[in-house]
Design a protein around this motif. Structure first.
Motif, PDB file in Angstrom:
ATOM      1  N   VAL A 155       0.830  -1.205   0.000  1.00 13.99           N
ATOM      2  CA  VAL A 155       0.000   0.000   0.000  1.00 13.99           C
ATOM      3  C   VAL A 155       0.863   1.253   0.000  1.00 13.99           C
ATOM      4  O   VAL A 155       0.622   2.210  -0.746  1.00 13.99           O
ATOM      5  N   LEU A 156       1.896   1.267   0.836  1.00 13.03           N
ATOM      6  CA  LEU A 156       2.770   2.437   0.913  1.00 13.03           C
ATOM      7  C   LEU A 156       3.489   2.681  -0.411  1.00 13.03           C
ATOM      8  O   LEU A 156       3.628   3.833  -0.859  1.00 13.03           O
ATOM      9  N   ARG A 157       3.954   1.618  -1.048  1.00 13.34           N
ATOM     10  CA  ARG A 157       4.618   1.775  -2.354  1.00 13.34           C
ATOM     11  C   ARG A 157       3.653   2.334  -3.383  1.00 13.34           C
ATOM     12  O   ARG A 157       3.992   3.226  -4.165  1.00 13.34           O
ATOM     13  N   ASN A 158       2.438   1.817  -3.409  1.00  9.29           N
ATOM     14  CA  ASN A 158       1.445   2.283  -4.375  1.00  9.29           C
ATOM     15  C   ASN A 158       1.073   3.746  -4.134  1.00  9.29           C
ATOM     16  O   ASN A 158       0.889   4.518  -5.071  1.00  9.29           O
ATOM     17  N   ALA A 159       0.957   4.089  -2.858  1.00 10.85           N
ATOM     18  CA  ALA A 159       0.623   5.488  -2.542  1.00 10.85           C
ATOM     19  C   ALA A 159       1.753   6.414  -2.946  1.00 10.85           C
ATOM     20  O   ALA A 159       1.532   7.498  -3.521  1.00 10.85           O
ATOM     21  N   ALA A 160       2.989   6.028  -2.685  1.00  9.06           N
ATOM     22  CA  ALA A 160       4.144   6.864  -3.004  1.00  9.06           C
ATOM     23  C   ALA A 160       4.339   7.023  -4.502  1.00  9.06           C
ATOM     24  O   ALA A 160       4.792   8.070  -4.979  1.00  9.06           O
ATOM     25  N   SER A 161       3.984   5.997  -5.279  1.00 13.33           N
ATOM     26  CA  SER A 161       4.199   6.046  -6.727  1.00 13.33           C
ATOM     27  C   SER A 161       3.024   6.651  -7.479  1.00 13.33           C
ATOM     28  O   SER A 161       3.046   6.744  -8.706  1.00 13.33           O
ATOM     29  N   GLY A 162       1.976   7.033  -6.749  1.00 12.54           N
ATOM     30  CA  GLY A 162       0.820   7.644  -7.397  1.00 12.54           C
ATOM     31  C   GLY A 162      -0.152   6.663  -7.992  1.00 12.54           C
ATOM     32  O   GLY A 162      -1.061   7.051  -8.745  1.00 12.54           O
ATOM     33  N   GLU A 163      -0.006   5.401  -7.683  1.00  7.04           N
ATOM     34  CA  GLU A 163      -0.906   4.390  -8.244  1.00  7.04           C
ATOM     35  C   GLU A 163      -2.260   4.359  -7.554  1.00  7.04           C
ATOM     36  O   GLU A 163      -3.191   3.720  -8.039  1.00  7.04           O
ATOM     37  N   ILE A 164      -2.375   4.988  -6.403  1.00  7.23           N
ATOM     38  CA  ILE A 164      -3.664   5.067  -5.715  1.00  7.23           C
ATOM     39  C   ILE A 164      -4.250   6.441  -5.972  1.00  7.23           C
ATOM     40  O   ILE A 164      -3.686   7.467  -5.584  1.00  7.23           O
ATOM     41  N   ASP A 165      -5.388   6.477  -6.680  1.00  2.00           N
ATOM     42  CA  ASP A 165      -6.057   7.739  -6.953  1.00  2.00           C
ATOM     43  C   ASP A 165      -7.552   7.492  -6.979  1.00  2.00           C
ATOM     44  O   ASP A 165      -8.022   6.396  -6.673  1.00  2.00           O
ATOM     45  N   ALA A 166      -8.313   8.524  -7.346  1.00  2.00           N
ATOM     46  CA  ALA A 166      -9.771   8.435  -7.300  1.00  2.00           C
ATOM     47  C   ALA A 166     -10.370   7.821  -8.550  1.00  2.00           C
ATOM     48  O   ALA A 166     -11.553   7.511  -8.582  1.00  2.00           O
ATOM     49  N   ARG A 167      -9.599   7.665  -9.607  1.00  4.13           N
ATOM     50  CA  ARG A 167     -10.156   7.188 -10.875  1.00  4.13           C
ATOM     51  C   ARG A 167     -10.568   5.722 -10.784  1.00  4.13           C
ATOM     52  O   ARG A 167      -9.887   4.887 -10.182  1.00  4.13           O
ATOM     53  N   GLY A 168     -11.669   5.419 -11.390  1.00  3.07           N
ATOM     54  CA  GLY A 168     -12.139   4.043 -11.456  1.00  3.07           C
ATOM     55  C   GLY A 168     -12.946   3.617 -10.257  1.00  3.07           C
ATOM     56  O   GLY A 168     -13.445   2.502 -10.202  1.00  3.07           O
ATOM     57  N   SER A 169     -13.124   4.509  -9.274  1.00  4.82           N
ATOM     58  CA  SER A 169     -13.878   4.133  -8.089  1.00  4.82           C
ATOM     59  C   SER A 169     -15.356   4.437  -8.290  1.00  4.82           C
ATOM     60  O   SER A 169     -15.728   5.466  -8.824  1.00  4.82           O
ATOM     61  N   ALA A 170     -16.189   3.532  -7.827  1.00  7.02           N
ATOM     62  CA  ALA A 170     -17.630   3.739  -7.939  1.00  7.02           C
ATOM     63  C   ALA A 170     -18.188   4.391  -6.695  1.00  7.02           C
ATOM     64  O   ALA A 170     -19.356   4.741  -6.638  1.00  7.02           O
ATOM     65  N   HIS A 171     -17.398   4.527  -5.651  1.00  8.47           N
ATOM     66  CA  HIS A 171     -17.901   5.044  -4.385  1.00  8.47           C
ATOM     67  C   HIS A 171     -17.002   6.170  -3.896  1.00  8.47           C
ATOM     68  O   HIS A 171     -15.847   5.962  -3.558  1.00  8.47           O
ATOM     69  N   ALA A 172     -17.547   7.387  -3.864  1.00  2.00           N
ATOM     70  CA  ALA A 172     -16.759   8.538  -3.443  1.00  2.00           C
ATOM     71  C   ALA A 172     -16.266   8.383  -2.007  1.00  2.00           C
ATOM     72  O   ALA A 172     -15.146   8.756  -1.674  1.00  2.00           O
ATOM     73  N   ASP A 173     -17.139   7.838  -1.141  1.00  2.00           N
ATOM     74  CA  ASP A 173     -16.740   7.664   0.254  1.00  2.00           C
ATOM     75  C   ASP A 173     -15.552   6.728   0.363  1.00  2.00           C
ATOM     76  O   ASP A 173     -14.647   6.922   1.180  1.00  2.00           O
ATOM     77  N   ALA A 174     -15.559   5.659  -0.444  1.00  2.00           N
ATOM     78  CA  ALA A 174     -14.447   4.704  -0.409  1.00  2.00           C
ATOM     79  C   ALA A 174     -13.169   5.368  -0.886  1.00  2.00           C
ATOM     80  O   ALA A 174     -12.082   5.111  -0.376  1.00  2.00           O
ATOM     81  N   VAL A 175     -13.301   6.255  -1.880  1.00  2.00           N
ATOM     82  CA  VAL A 175     -12.119   6.954  -2.386  1.00  2.00           C
ATOM     83  C   VAL A 175     -11.534   7.839  -1.299  1.00  2.00           C
ATOM     84  O   VAL A 175     -10.333   7.855  -1.036  1.00  2.00           O
ATOM     85  N   ALA A 176     -12.428   8.593  -0.651  1.00  2.00           N
ATOM     86  CA  ALA A 176     -11.960   9.528   0.361  1.00  2.00           C
ATOM     87  C   ALA A 176     -11.245   8.822   1.504  1.00  2.00           C
ATOM     88  O   ALA A 176     -10.309   9.343   2.090  1.00  2.00           O
ATOM     89  N   SER A 177     -11.680   7.612   1.834  1.00  2.00           N
ATOM     90  CA  SER A 177     -11.056   6.889   2.946  1.00  2.00           C
ATOM     91  C   SER A 177      -9.954   5.962   2.495  1.00  2.00           C
ATOM     92  O   SER A 177      -9.217   5.414   3.315  1.00  2.00           O
ATOM     93  N   GLY A 178      -9.848   5.747   1.173  1.00  2.20           N
ATOM     94  CA  GLY A 178      -8.815   4.839   0.674  1.00  2.20           C
ATOM     95  C   GLY A 178      -9.136   3.376   0.906  1.00  2.20           C
ATOM     96  O   GLY A 178      -8.262   2.516   0.812  1.00  2.20           O
ATOM     97  N   GLU A 179     -10.398   3.038   1.193  1.00  5.59           N
ATOM     98  CA  GLU A 179     -10.761   1.664   1.558  1.00  5.59           C
ATOM     99  C   GLU A 179     -10.336   0.645   0.524  1.00  5.59           C
ATOM    100  O   GLU A 179      -9.847  -0.418   0.852  1.00  5.59           O
ATOM    101  N   GLN A 180     -10.558   0.990  -0.750  1.00  5.59           N
ATOM    102  CA  GLN A 180     -10.374  -0.020  -1.788  1.00  5.59           C
ATOM    103  C   GLN A 180      -8.914  -0.377  -2.001  1.00  5.59           C
ATOM    104  O   GLN A 180      -8.610  -1.434  -2.529  1.00  5.59           O
ATOM    105  N   ARG A 181      -8.002   0.520  -1.619  1.00  3.59           N
ATOM    106  CA  ARG A 181      -6.609   0.260  -1.922  1.00  3.59           C
ATOM    107  C   ARG A 181      -5.722   0.185  -0.681  1.00  3.59           C
ATOM    108  O   ARG A 181      -4.530   0.015  -0.787  1.00  3.59           O
TER     109      ARG A 181
END
Length: 567
Positions: A155-181
């Motif tokens: 997770v930390l590597r993905n966050a640092a490399s920019g691989e975790i973002d809001a695109r492709g998420s169907a749930h805004a709340d999940a994006v805001a909390s980072g649940e899916q990733r």
């Protein structure tokens, strides 16, 4: 990763990180809301306003991506904190148990003797068993810690490399909390793990990961010996709908294939396969009915895939907390459709054992009874080459002839031995009293299970009734203490015909095991009990609603009161 690393894991730092990230998310959300408010000002019009709104949207999108990344790290920090706290607690428990018994757990999970320890005579076996349990628990913690560390690092590597973002998420709340990733996934159980390995795998996980396993991977634990009975039940029951859908799909595929074949199933096995699929659908209905009739029961085994016939095990009472646990293994012609009757018999057995305990002032002790059909005994029904030939069925002796066969018992015995061990290691009691009850061909399977090589079978007492043979002559042959094995046979039980051939060992009633009475008797509690006749009456209540002498004998042995049995 080792136990030293677990002990030194800084939970305070994780708490600070989670708190700091939560504050950062709150600030980002406040900025996003302020930008949105400015962009909605009705009096702000013109090209400059539109350009500003466009830039605001770009900034908001960037903030949303940043929220997704920070939310993911925050979630993994929180889950890591929970997992590490659980690991530290379990490590403390292991070290405390080791120290109390003159042992020490090394950083790599090995267990050594503390200096100057003297082992009392007769205590060596128990000490070695504890050593094995501590070693398995310690190594399970190391594996769990490595899995937590690897997931968090991803997770930390993905966050640092920019691989975790809001695109492709169907749930805004999940994006805001980072649940899916930002999730710590539950590890799979150990491959070919022993019941002890399985128990320690389960105990090493925090509650959140246990729930994930039950809800997303019930097949991992439903049939896994050493896992708590309640967990197995929940996992297995949750599979009912999926199993029905799978079997119905198989049924329709086979029907279509047979309809398209001019010869039907004459030159294929598809007609036989269809018959067995339809039987398994009936099995599923029977199990759903059983679970409904006994809502407090526990479905400890559900296997409609690995064999030609369905297999299952159902418990009354809680095997994980009961002081006394019985496991009944049935014989020829037993299928899942028989499990309801076996459970009714187990209910009567459990009630009688509890009544006898109460009469001797031990009413605080609890009993669980389990009907185990975790193998495929011979049957005289169904197509294919796996059942008694039609010509032998016409002789009226098909089930007797099938009782000579040893292959089904040999295949089932290791499974039954593992099941016994699983009850023992999953129990909250240090040494639960386990009684094995084997009927007919199941008694031979039971005997082979007691002889199965391993760390030492945990069964305390065994009763073999209506048995064609037990491949043994005395208790030590079965891993039992002298005087802890018993046989029963009705005078008119036709199984005696099989015994005369000795294919499965000596005639059980001619062995050194004590033979208990099945005749009419008034037992020590003043109850008149009927005799057992034929091959199937042993565990069944009689016309007065009381267990027969044979059933009473099994109940007092299950209760740990063999001195009350009728000889």
């Amino acid at each position: 990763m080792d136990l030293k690393d677990i002990a030194q894991w800084d939970t305070a730092a994780l708490e600070r990180l989670e708190r700091s990230l939560a504050e950062r998310l709150t600030k980002i959300e406040a900025v996003r809301e302020r930008l949105a408010e400015i962009g909605r000002l009705p009096q702000w019009q013109g090209e400059s306003a539109e350009a500003a709104r466009g830039q605001f949207q770009v900034t908001a999108d960037d903030l949303t991506d940043e929220s997704a990344a920070i939310g993911a790290v925050k979630q993994v920090a929180g889950e890591t904190l929970d997992a590490v706290a659980h690991l530290k607690k379990e490590l403390g428990r292991i070290r405390e148990s080791a120290a109390a018994n003159g042992l020490a757990v090394t950083a790599d999970g090995d267990v050594t003797d503390l200096p100057g320890q003297l082992v009392e005579e007769g205590a060596a076996d128990g000490r070695e068993r504890l050593r094995a349990e501590l070693r398995a628990a310690a190594r399970a913690l190391i594996l769990q810690a490595e899995d937590v560390d690897a997931d968090a690092a991803d997770v930390l590597r993905n966050a640092a490399s920019g691989e975790i973002d809001a695109r492709g998420s169907a749930h805004a709340d999940a994006v805001a909390s980072g649940e899916q990733r930002g999730h710590l996934s539950a590890p799979a159980p150990p491959q070919n793990g022993s019941p002890l390995d399985n128990r320690e795998y389960w105990e090493a996980m925090p509650q959140q990961q246990r729930r994930e396993v039950i809800e997303q991977h019930p097949e991992w634990v439903g049939n896994r010996d050493g896992i708590p009975a309640g967990v197995r039940h929940e996992a297995n029951v949750s599979l009912f709908d999926d199993e029905r859908a799978r079997l119905e799909t198989d049924r329709e595929r086979l029907r279509a294939s047979l309809d398209d074949n001019i010869f039907g199933g004459t030159f294929t096995a598809e007609d036989a396969e269809l018959w067995y699929v339809e039987q398994k659908l009936k099995d599923l209905e029977d199990l759903e009915r059983l679970v409904s009739e006994y809502p407090d029961g526990k479905l400890m085994l559900l296997d409609l895939k690995s064999g030609e016939r369905g297999m299952a095990a159902f418990a009354l009472g809680d095997p994980d907390t009961a002081d006394h646990v019985s496991v009944t293994t049935p014989g020829v012609n037993t299928t899942i459709s028989s499990l309801g009757g076996m459970t009714d018999e187990g209910k009567a057995l459990k009630a009688e054992a509890e009544k006898q305990l109460d009469k001797v002032g031990r009413g605080n002790e609890t009993v669980a009874s389990i009907a185990w059909l975790g193998y495929q005994p011979p049957t005289t029904s169904g197509p294919g080459n796996y059942d008694v030939p039609f010509t032998e069925q016409n002789l009226g002796r098909g089930w007797l002839i099938d009782s000579w066969q040893s292959d089904r018992a040999a295949a089932g015995a290791p499974k039954l031995a593992s099941f016994y061990e699983g009850i023992d290691v999953a129990s909250a009691n240090a040494d639960p009293h386990i009684t094995a009850l084997g009927h007919s061909y199941g008694s031979y399977t039971q005997a082979l299970a007691l002889q199965d090589p391993g760390p030492g079978q945990p069964v305390d007492h065994a009763v073999f009734y209506g048995s064609p043979g037990i491949n043994a002559n005395d208790e030590p042959d079965l891993g039992l203490v002298q005087g802890h094995g018993f046989v029963m046979r009705a005078h008119d039980d036709p199984i005696a015909v099989v015994d005369g051939f000795g294919r499965l060992g000596p005639d059980p009633v001619q062995t050194e095991l004590e033979q208990l009475s099945v005749r009419e008797a008034t037992t020590s509690d003043g109850v008149l009990r009927e005799d057992a006749n034929g091959h199937s009456e042993y565990p069944r209540p009689s016309s007065n609603g009381e267990l027969r002498t044979s059933g009473y004998n099994m109940a007092v042995i299950v209760a740990g009161l063999p001195e009350l049995a009728v000889r």
